[in-house]
Design an enzyme around this catalytic site. Structure first.
Site, PDB file in Angstrom:
ATOM      1  CD  GLU A 223      17.316 133.541  20.807  1.00 46.36           C
ATOM      2  OE1 GLU A 223      16.962 133.435  21.988  1.00 46.36           O
ATOM      3  OE2 GLU A 223      16.632 134.117  19.950  1.00 46.36           O
ATOM      4  CD  GLU A 334      15.009 138.067  26.312  1.00 51.01           C
ATOM      5  OE1 GLU A 334      15.848 137.392  25.683  1.00 51.01           O
ATOM      6  OE2 GLU A 334      13.809 138.077  26.046  1.00 51.01           O
TER       7      GLU A 334
END
Ligand SMILES: *[C@@H]1O[C@H](CO)[C@@H](O)[C@H](O)[C@H]1NC(C)=O
Ligand SMILES: *[C@@H]1O[C@H](CO)[C@@H](O)[C@H](O)[C@H]1NC(C)=O
Ligand SMILES: *[C@@H]1O[C@H](CO)[C@@H](O)[C@H](O)[C@H]1NC(C)=O
Ligand SMILES: *[C@@H]1O[C@H](CO)[C@@H](O)[C@H](O)[C@H]1NC(C)=O
Length: 419
Positions: A223, A334
């Site tokens: 990520e 997120e």
């Protein structure tokens, strides 16, 4: 201009007093914290005080935390990928392209994103810049072992489990675009904002996920993106971050260089360092470009930031599924919703505006691309979108302009439709 340098090895002289409000107590834990600090903060060749409060240590490249990993003890650093596909430098053209024609082009500033510590010095060749971990940083974690780790695997959006009745109120929330298939890399240019965080133990981030395996206990993930994470950094700055795990966020992996794993080769970019400038509502818009791709010869996953700055790589040996290829790519935001007081958090995603607000207000991802089986960079096919609660945070693909595959995402969290 004389750079301001702190040449003292401050970490050897940290006092042993217990910080007020800490979740640790006792001298044994204190010793554990100090030991961990010593492991993380290698002896610097030079230290640079950043105006944002960070201390950036220039660490000899072969002394970086990655080499504490048993698998990597004998690893020979690769300074560049063996295989350099020609599309890697494509980026120069794309970063300078204009906003969608339907929006006011004066808003888009094509200036490079910089890190503030650069005003006070640079790291010499043969070293890498590492944000120094402070004792308070570790004391904010739930335990020394959990410092620098994401808390659970709900941290990845599961587009297949879209049962809205099964969404936990106290959880991670996402607004993402995704593709499923066989992938060897992904790329995107993401708008940079400074979302407001309600609670210290919440965060808001925007990133690319490169995923392998199923959503079981052995999920592999790579990520990268930007985040505001007060618990991790002790402030509300927007920071560049990376993450990896090979067991669904349990024992392996961490943010940035907070454990051994990612091998950094670049001496200009501090991973975990603040990024600026930040986009403003109705004002200048700034974005960063991230490309992650697998070197087909060595199998390592490389990361490039901005215009041709190769940051380093995740060795293939860290992973199981990702030693071969990725099966799911996600792009988007997120946030953690702790639902303090039984209400949805007001922590913002992206700019804090819903996607229908469009350019200059809502946050975007543009030029989403993937690396396919033939090792070509191309537009992704069959893009899906997913969000748990669209009244809180949402995502919308867009077709305006010449931005390639792109979408707007984000939201304010709590509002009359998201109580
Ligand atoms: C590293 O490799 C060398 C040469 O192959 C070997 O002699 C040495 O024992 C290895 N060290 C470790 C820690 O594996
Ligand atoms: C550092 O490396 C770069 C790129 O290889 C080179 O252009 C530069 O001259 C080097 N600087 C020093 C001080 O050695
Ligand atoms: C709801 O989620 C739980 C835990 O993630 C799972 O075990 C269960 O099967 C899900 N139920 C439905 C109806 O999807
Ligand atoms: C971060 O922002 C929150 C409010 O959004 C504020 O309460 C907190 O004090 C800020 N933290 C720091 C370290 O500035």
């Amino acid at each position: 201009m004389k750079p301001f340098m702190v040449v003292l090895y401050l970490f050897t002289a940290v006092s042993f007093c217990n910080a007020g409000g800490s979740r640790f107590s006792g001298s044994q834990q204190n010793a554990e914290v100090m030991k961990h600090l010593k492991r993380l903060n290698k002896r610097p060749i030079r230290s640079i005080q950043s105006p944002d409060g960070d201390i950036i240590d220039c660490i000899h490249i072969s002394h970086q935390p990655a080499f504490d990993h048993p698998f990597l003890k004998n690893h020979t650093i690769q300074m560049r990928p063996n295989y350099h596909p020609n599309w890697i430098n494509d980026m120069n053209i794309k970063v300078t392209s204009s906003p969608p024609p339907s929006s006011s082009s004066s808003l888009y500033k094509d200036k490079g994103i910089v890190q503030l510590w650069h005003v006070n010095g640079e790291c010499p060749n043969g070293t890498i810049p590492v944000r120094r971990t402070k004792k308070e940083d570790i004391l904010r974690a739930t335990s020394v072992k959990r410092y620098g780790k994401k808390k659970s695997f709900t941290t990845v959006a599961q587009p297949s489990s879209t049962d809205p009745d099964n969404i936990s109120q106290n959880s991670h929330q996402h607004a993402i675009a995704y593709v499923k298939g066989e992938y060897y890399g992904a790329k995107a240019t993401m708008n940079v904002w400074n979302p407001k965080i309600q609670q210290i133990n919440e965060f808001s981030l925007s990133q690319i996920w490169i995923l392998g395996g199923s959503f079981g206990s052995d999920l592999n993930s790579i990520e990268a993106g930007w985040q505001v994470n007060p618990d991790l950094y002790g402030d509300n700055n927007t920071r560049l971050f990376i993450y990896w795990t090979s067991d669904a966020y349990q024992a392996t992996g961490c943010y940035n260089l907070m454990c051994s794993g990612f091998i950094q080769t670049n001496n200009e970019i501090a991973i975990g360092g603040s990024i600026s400038p930040i986009s403003e509502l109705h004002g200048s818009q700034y974005d960063i470009t991230i490309l992650i791709w697998k070197d087909p010869e060595e199998g390592n996953w490389w990361m490039q930031f901005g215009n041709g700055k190769v940051l380093g790589y995740w060795p293939s040996t860290l992973f199981s599924y990702l030693t071969k290829s990725a099966s799911l790519i996600e792009w988007g935001g997120e946030v953690v919703n702790t639902a303090a007081n039984g209400q949805h958090t007001t922590t913002q995603m992206g700019s804090g505006e819903f996607p229908e607000e469009g350019f200059g207000k809502a946050s975007y991802f543009r030029y989403m691309e993937i690396v396919d089986e033939s090792n070509s960079l191309r537009d992704p096919k069959d893009i899906g979108i997913f969000t748990e609660q669209s009244n809180c945070y949402n995502v919308q693909m867009s077709t305006d302009g010449n931005w390639g595959s792109h979408f707007y995402y984000g939201g304010p969290g709590r509002n009359p439709n998201c109580p």
